[in-house]
Structures are given as structure tokens and as C-alpha cells.
Design a protein around this motif. Structure first.
Motif, mmCIF file in Angstrom:
data_model
loop_
_atom_site.group_PDB
_atom_site.id
_atom_site.type_symbol
_atom_site.label_atom_id
_atom_site.label_comp_id
_atom_site.label_asym_id
_atom_site.label_seq_id
_atom_site.Cartn_x
_atom_site.Cartn_y
_atom_site.Cartn_z
ATOM 1 N N PRO A 164 5.785 -3.232 11.770
ATOM 2 C CA PRO A 164 5.476 -4.031 10.588
ATOM 3 C C PRO A 164 6.588 -4.053 9.540
ATOM 4 N N ASN A 204 7.131 -6.271 6.261
ATOM 5 C CA ASN A 204 7.014 -5.607 4.965
ATOM 6 C C ASN A 204 8.262 -5.766 4.098
ATOM 7 N N PHE A 243 -2.321 -4.300 0.252
ATOM 8 C CA PHE A 243 -3.698 -4.586 0.657
ATOM 9 C C PHE A 243 -3.709 -5.138 2.066
ATOM 10 N N HIS A 244 -4.749 -5.983 2.433
ATOM 11 C CA HIS A 244 -4.927 -6.258 3.857
ATOM 12 C C HIS A 244 -3.672 -6.200 4.703
ATOM 13 N N SER A 283 -1.112 -5.029 4.973
ATOM 14 C CA SER A 283 -0.308 -3.887 5.375
ATOM 15 C C SER A 283 -0.866 -2.518 5.033
ATOM 16 N N ARG A 341 -1.846 -1.749 12.976
ATOM 17 C CA ARG A 341 -0.628 -2.538 12.759
ATOM 18 C C ARG A 341 0.586 -1.878 13.413
ATOM 19 N N GLY A 367 2.110 -4.868 16.700
ATOM 20 C CA GLY A 367 1.833 -4.763 15.276
ATOM 21 C C GLY A 367 1.230 -6.033 14.714
ATOM 22 N N CYS A 368 1.784 -6.502 13.624
ATOM 23 C CA CYS A 368 1.272 -7.684 12.946
ATOM 24 C C CYS A 368 1.159 -8.861 13.916
ATOM 25 N N CYS A 403 -2.025 -10.271 15.884
ATOM 26 C CA CYS A 403 -2.869 -11.312 15.311
ATOM 27 C C CYS A 403 -2.043 -12.517 14.855
ATOM 28 N N HIS A 404 -0.928 -12.257 14.201
ATOM 29 C CA HIS A 404 -0.097 -13.362 13.693
ATOM 30 C C HIS A 404 0.919 -13.747 14.760
ATOM 31 N N THR A 449 -2.198 -17.240 12.989
ATOM 32 C CA THR A 449 -2.903 -16.428 13.974
ATOM 33 C C THR A 449 -3.233 -17.250 15.216
#
Ligand code: HEC
Ligand code: HEC
Ligand code: HEC
Ligand code: HEC
Ligand code: HEC
Ligand code: HEC
Ligand code: HEC
Ligand code: HEC
Ligand code: HEC
Ligand code: HEC
Length: 324
Positions: free
Chosen positions: A268, A272, A279-280, A282, A298, A303-304, A307-308, A323
Motif C-alpha cells: 500500500p 499512501n 481512515f478507510h 488505509s 491491505r 494489497g489495495c 479491490c481497486h 474497483t
């Protein structure tokens, strides 16, 4: 046309560049060296005179190159043969080739490899080549990093070779690496463009003679350069991811990376760099932990990207978050 004018204007706005340009313009060698200067004493028998002493490879291989097409009026061999490039050298050809005695060519002597003579300054050498090669790819030569750094054409080009290595796909990188050692290391990393395999070459992305954009790129921008081969990343997408539109090198290393997919850092941390960790997106524990450990999702797998997954942009009506 306008762009050319603007770049010329910028040249003059920069005092250092203006001085350099003035110096080039004022120097006598900037005058057309290939023109028929009546005062110049060219060898009566042209190449034959030179060949009396220089009839060995690699020198005589020049006859097998495009430069030796005598029938083509544009080539050096249609005018003063060797001396079109090397300059009229009456003193040089007169001296006897006694053993141990050095000849002293009075005219331009090319060569990064010259063991025997002081090498002519890069600007003088290049002016000769540019009398015939100023257009096309070399339109921006006079504003290029290589020109500013006094790199001679002959540092990359071997005009006496049967096939100039820099024009051969899998030989070109070695020519560049003589000066760009860092890139040699980069293209050996685990994730890399297939440069070693000769499928991608430096000159796919760079115009070493100078380009309209930054970093001697072949196109105006980084993205335009990448779209040549990764056209699907051009979009347009219904949902655009801003940093992708802006510059592929926000996330990718063009030559090679220790991370997969040429990424600068892995997710991530990659995400980042720009997205808050608070919040969400990360937080360390999202509450969506994957059983049985419930570990931080994550950091798992991609990791991210689990979903993304459409990180370059999405055309799905509900793809606002990349997503789908
Ligand atoms: C009488 C013999 C002779 C003739 C004729 C002659 N050369 Fe040379 N040339 C030499 C010698 C010997 C050297 C020095 C080579 C050495 O010292 O290793 C030399 C050196 C050179 C070099 C420099 C090579 C280097 O090491 O950088 C160039 C370029 C060159 N000659 C071009 C020409 C051209 C062009 C012609 C024709 C116009 C010509 N020469 C005619 C004998 C000759
Ligand atoms: C298109 C321009 C061009 C033409 C035509 C040309 N040369 Fe050269 N020559 C060069 C350049 C550039 C170099 C420097 C190569 C290098 O340093 O790697 C060179 C290098 C040389 C050298 C030094 C070679 C060495 O290995 O050190 C000699 C000798 C020479 N040329 C002679 C000749 C002779 C003789 C002819 C005609 C038969 C000729 N050249 C035609 C551009 C030219
Ligand atoms: C008198 C004009 C003239 C001079 C001077 C000249 N060239 Fe050329 N050059 C040509 C022509 C003509 C061609 C063939 C172009 C074509 O076929 O479209 C050519 C072709 C080339 C090519 C392509 C070769 C290939 O294998 O496809 C390179 C590279 C090149 N020149 C570099 C140079 C360099 C470097 C110099 C200076 C050392 C130089 N030229 C000096 C006229 C010249
Ligand atoms: C930093 C290395 C480098 C320097 C310096 C360099 N070239 Fe090139 N040149 C290349 C490469 C790489 C290619 C192949 C480009 C391609 O295939 O897109 C090339 C291609 C060429 C060609 C053949 C393609 C065409 O445009 O027709 C010519 C002619 C040429 N260069 C002339 C020159 C001249 C003249 C100079 C000096 C003013 C010069 N080059 C300086 C690397 C260089
Ligand atoms: C004789 C040495 C030499 C050779 C050979 C050479 N370069 Fe360079 N190059 C330089 C120098 C010096 C600079 C300007 C200083 C710097 O940025 O490192 C430069 C700058 C560059 C830049 C721009 C860097 C920036 O920060 O904007 C690129 C891109 C580049 N070279 C690519 C190439 C490619 C591709 C080749 C081979 C086709 C090549 N070079 C061959 C010496 C060389
Ligand atoms: C896939 C496209 C691509 C290829 C192939 C490529 N480059 Fe680059 N290169 C780039 C981009 C894009 C940049 C600008 C990087 C930046 O701005 O962060 C760059 C930057 C550079 C720089 C400037 C220093 C730096 O890292 O920013 C040099 C020097 C360079 N490249 C040399 C080379 C050489 C030598 C080769 C061949 C071995 C090569 N490149 C192949 C895209 C490429
Ligand atoms: C000359 C064509 C060409 C250009 C220009 C080009 N690429 Fe590539 N790219 C390739 C090829 C070929 C591959 C390897 C594909 C494969 O192995 O399936 C690749 C692979 C990639 C990969 C995936 C690497 C991996 O490990 O799977 C990324 C990321 C990438 N390129 C980004 C870029 C970026 C960013 C640029 C612009 C700076 C760019 N490319 C310019 C041809 C190109
Ligand atoms: C916001 C960061 C980011 C930016 C900016 C970005 N990428 Fe990527 N790219 C990624 C990530 C993350 C992956 C890995 C995706 C995966 O493993 O599923 C990737 C993978 C790739 C791949 C290989 C897999 C594929 O989808 O084909 C290519 C090619 C690629 N990117 C090209 C580009 C190009 C070209 C640009 C510029 C237009 C660009 N990228 C900009 C993050 C980015
Ligand atoms: C270079 C900075 C940068 C990087 C790196 C980056 N992004 Fe973005 N991202 C942005 C910007 C800027 C936006 C647009 C924000 C906005 O519109 O409020 C955005 C938008 C998004 C959105 C849509 C947000 C929304 O409100 O709809 C998602 C999801 C997203 N990014 C995920 C990621 C992921 C996952 C990664 C890592 C693979 C990543 N980003 C890497 C800068 C970045
Ligand atoms: C388990 C799936 C999942 C993972 C893993 C995940 N996200 Fe998301 N993310 C989503 C979903 C679903 C949304 C849309 C949430 C919503 O609409 O409330 C979203 C929304 C976002 C947004 C937009 C947030 C906003 O407030 O508009 C950003 C930015 C984002 N994610 C970044 C990230 C980053 C960076 C990571 C990795 C550190 C990450 N996501 C990991 C599923 C995920």
C-alpha cells in the motif's frame, strides 16, 4: 513552427545558451565544410589517395555503408570522398610515412578513439555531420542535453562500421551504457522492459538527438511516449485516476524496478504516497480482515489492488473507485 520559435526565443533568454550559440555561429567551422571552398586543397585522386595508406578495416569498410553511394548526390562520396568529412588534409597526405614518425593532419580529425592526435572539439566535428543531417530527428539537436554536454555524433555513431551498432536493436544499449552506467543496472532488475532481449530499445522512448519534451524523450510528454505501445492506457475513461493522466512515472520506473510491474514502491505504500493512511482506505485494520488470521488485508497479496483493480481508470458505470 511556433514551438520552434519559442525554443529559439528561450535560447536567447538564457545568457549562457546565447553565448554558446554565438560561439558556435562565430566559429569558422560553422561555415559549410562540405562546400566547394576553392582555397581548400583536396586530394586530386580523392579516396584513392587516402587508401594508399589506409586501405585496411575498419577504415575501408566505409565503402559498404550508405555514405559511399556515389550515385546519390547527397552523400560524402559524391563530392570530396573521405575529405568531405575529414577535411582537406594536404599536409597530412604529403608527409612520408616513415616508421616512428607521426603524421600531423592539419584538418579536422574525428575520433573519440584517436590515440595519435588531439581530437577536434565536438562542436567542430558535429558541424560537419550537421551540414547534411540537420533536419528530421535532429531538429532539436541544438537544444539537447547531449549537445550541451559536448557529446560528438561519433560517440554514438561508427560511420566506418559495416553496420553502425547504435542502429542495431540489441547492440544499441551497450553504446549508451558506456556513459550511462546507472541505466545498465536498472535494466537488469527483476521487473524491467525487455531491453536486453532487444524488443524495446532506448530510442523507442528517447530521441538522443533532442526532443521537444523533457529528458530527451521521443514524444512531447512521458505519457505520449508510453502510449506508443500501451495504447489501452490512453483512455479516455469514464472514471479517470488523476495521477495516471498526469504522468506514468508517478508510479512506474521506466527502465526497471525491484518491485513487480515496474512499480516505484509496492502497495500500500505506493498508494499512501498520496492517499491518507488515516481512515478507510488505509487504516491498518479495516475490519475486513481475511480469515482465519483476520490479518491486515491491505498488506495481503496485491494489497489495495485486491479491490481497486482498475487502477489506470474505469469505464464501468459504478467504477468511480476503480474497483471494477
Ligand atoms: C602517406 C600515407 C598516408 C596518406 C596518403 C594518408 N594518411 Fe592518414 N594517416 C597516416 C598515418 C601513418 C597515420 C597515423 C596512424 C598512426 O599513427 O597510427 C594517419 C592518421 C590519420 C587519421 C587519424 C587516425 C587517428 O588515430 O585518429 C585520419 C582521420 C586520417 N589519417 C585520414 C586520412 C585521410 C582522410 C586521408 C586522405 C585525404 C589520409 N589520411 C591520407 C598515413 C596516411
Ligand atoms: C561520413 C563521414 C566520414 C567519411 C566519409 C569518412 N570518415 Fe573516416 N572517420 C569518420 C569519423 C566520425 C571517425 C571517428 C570514428 C571513431 O572515433 O570512432 C573516423 C575515423 C577515421 C580514421 C581513424 C580510424 C581509427 O580506427 O582510429 C581513419 C584513419 C579514417 N577515418 C580515414 C578515412 C578514410 C581513408 C576515408 C575514405 C575512404 C574516410 N575516413 C571516410 C568520419 C568519416
Ligand atoms: C555530404 C553529406 C553527409 C555528411 C557530411 C554526413 N552524412 Fe551521414 N548520410 C548522408 C546520406 C546521404 C545518408 C543516406 C541517407 C539515406 O539513405 O536516406 C547518410 C546516412 C547516415 C546514417 C544512417 C546510416 C545507415 O546505416 O542507415 C548515419 C547514422 C549517418 N549518416 C551519420 C553521419 C555522421 C555521424 C556524420 C558525421 C561524422 C555524417 N553522417 C556525415 C550524408 C552525409
Ligand atoms: C547519444 C547517442 C547519439 C548521438 C550523440 C547522436 N546520435 Fe544519431 N542516432 C542515435 C540513435 C540511437 C539512432 C537511431 C534512432 C532511431 O532508430 O530512432 C540514431 C540515428 C541517426 C541517423 C539515422 C536515422 C535518421 O535520422 O535518418 C542519423 C543520420 C544520425 N543519427 C545522425 C546523427 C548526427 C549528425 C549526430 C550529431 C549531430 C548524431 N546522430 C548524434 C544516437 C545518437
Ligand atoms: C559519450 C557519452 C554518452 C553516450 C555514449 C550517451 N550519452 Fe546520454 N548523456 C551524456 C551526457 C554527458 C548527458 C548530460 C548529462 C547527464 O544528464 O547525465 C547525457 C544525457 C542523456 C539524457 C538526458 C538526461 C536528463 O537528465 O535529462 C538521456 C535520456 C540520455 N543521455 C540518453 C542516452 C541514450 C539513449 C544513449 C544511447 C543511444 C546515450 N544517452 C548515449 C553522455 C552520453
Ligand atoms: C519505456 C521507455 C524508456 C526506455 C525503453 C528507456 N527510457 Fe530512459 N527514461 C524514460 C523516461 C520516461 C525517463 C524520465 C524519468 C523520469 O522523469 O522520472 C527516462 C530517463 C532517462 C535518463 C535520465 C536519468 C533518469 O533516470 O531520470 C537517462 C540517462 C536514460 N533515461 C537513459 C536511457 C537508456 C540508456 C536507455 C536504454 C538502455 C533508456 N533510457 C531506455 C523512458 C525510457
Ligand atoms: C516500444 C514499446 C514500449 C514503450 C514505448 C513502452 N513500453 Fe512498457 N512494455 C513494453 C513491452 C514489450 C513490455 C513487456 C510486455 C510483456 O512482457 O508482456 C512492457 C511492459 C510494461 C509494464 C509491465 C512490466 C511487468 O513487469 O509486467 C509496465 C508497467 C510498462 N511497460 C510501463 C511503461 C511505461 C510507464 C512506459 C512509458 C515510460 C512504457 N511502458 C513504454 C513495450 C513498451
Ligand atoms: C497511480 C499509480 C499508477 C500510475 C500513475 C500508472 N500506473 Fe500502471 N500500474 C499501476 C499498478 C499498481 C500496476 C499493477 C497492477 C496489477 O498488478 O494488477 C500497474 C500495471 C501496469 C502495467 C502492466 C499491467 C497492465 O495493466 O497492463 C502497464 C503496462 C502499466 N501499468 C502502464 C502504465 C502506463 C502506460 C501509465 C501512464 C499512462 C501508468 N501505468 C500509470 C499503477 C499505476
Ligand atoms: C501520485 C499520487 C497518487 C497515487 C500514487 C495514487 N493516487 Fe489515487 N488518486 C490520486 C488523486 C489526486 C485522486 C483524485 C482525488 C479526488 O478526486 O479527490 C485519486 C483518486 C483515487 C480514487 C478515487 C477516489 C474517489 O474519491 O473517488 C481511488 C479509489 C484511488 N485513488 C486509489 C488509489 C490506489 C489504490 C492507489 C495505489 C495503487 C493510488 N490511488 C495511488 C492520487 C494518487
Ligand atoms: C477490501 C477491499 C478494499 C481494499 C483492500 C481497499 N479498498 Fe479502498 N475502497 C474500497 C471500496 C469498496 C471503496 C468505496 C467505499 C465507499 O464507497 O465507501 C473504497 C474507496 C476508496 C477510496 C475513496 C475513499 C473516499 O473516501 O472517497 C480511496 C482513496 C481508496 N479506497 C484507497 C484505498 C487504498 C489506498 C487502499 C490500500 C491501502 C485501499 N483503498 C484498499 C475497497 C477496498
Amino acid at each position: 513552427m511556433r514551438e520552434e520559435f519559442m525554443s529559439l526565443l528561450q535560447t536567447f533568454r538564457n545568457p549562457a545558451l546565447a553565448l554558446a550559440l554565438a560561439a558556435v555561429l562565430a566559429s569558422p567551422v560553422a561555415a559549410d565544410p562540405a562546400s566547394d571552398d576553392p582555397a581548400a586543397e583536396y586530394a586530386k585522386k580523392g579516396a584513392d589517395t587516402c587508401l594508399k595508406c589506409h586501405d585496411e578495416p575498419p577504415v575501408n569498410l566505409v565503402f559498404h555503408t550508405p555514405h559511399a553511394q556515389r550515385a546519390d548526390a547527397r552523400t560524402p562520396f559524391a563530392s570530396h570522398d573521405c575529405e568531405t568529412c575529414h577535411g582537406a588534409s594536404p599536409e597530412h597526405i604529403k608527409e612520408p610515412a616513415t616508421k616512428g614518425e607521426k603524421h600531423t593532419p592539419t584538418q579536422v580529425v574525428f575520433g573519440v578513439n584517436s590515440k595519435n592526435y588531439p581530437v577536434s572539439p565536438a562542436a567542430e566535428q558535429n558541424a560537419v555531420c550537421l551540414t547534411c543531417h540537420e533536419s528530421g530527428l535532429r531538429m532539436n539537436w541544438h537544444a539537447s542535453q547531449h549537445q550541451f554536454a559536448d557529446v560528438p555524433c561519433a560517440a554514438c555513431h561508427d560511420v566506418h562500421a559495416l553496420k553502425d551498432p547504435v542502429l542495431v536493436k540489441n547492440e544499441q544499449p551497450e553504446v549508451c551504457f558506456t556513459c550511462h552506467a546507472e541505466q545498465r543496472a536498472q535494466i537488469n532488475r527483476r521487473s524491467r522492459h525487455p531491453i536486453k532481449e532487444g524488443k524495446v530499445v532506448c530510442s523507442n522512448c528517447h530521441n538522443p538527438h533532442g526532443g521537444p519534451g523533457p529528458t530527451l524523450l521521443a514524444k512531447n510528454t512521458v505519457n505520449e511516449t508510453c502510449y506508443q505501445c500501451h495504447a489501452e492506457k490512453r483512455g479516455p475513461y469514464l472514471w479517470e485516476h488523476q495521477p495516471v493522466r498526469e504522468d506514468c512515472t508517478n508510479c512506474h520506473m521506466p527502465h526497471g524496478s525491484t518491485q513487480p510491474r515496474l512499480l516505484k514502491v509496492r502497495t500500500p505504500y505506493l498508494c499512501n504516497m498520496c492517499h491518507s493512511e488515516n481512515f478507510h482506505p488505509s487504516t491498518l485494520r479495516t475490519g475486513l480482515g481475511v480469515p482465519p488470521t483476520g490479518a491486515d488485508d491491505r498488506l495481503l497479496g496485491k494489497g489495495c489492488l485486491n479491490c481497486h483493480s482498475q487502477i489506470h481508470g474505469s469505464n464501468h458505470p459504478s467504477g468511480a473507485h476503480f474497483t471494477r
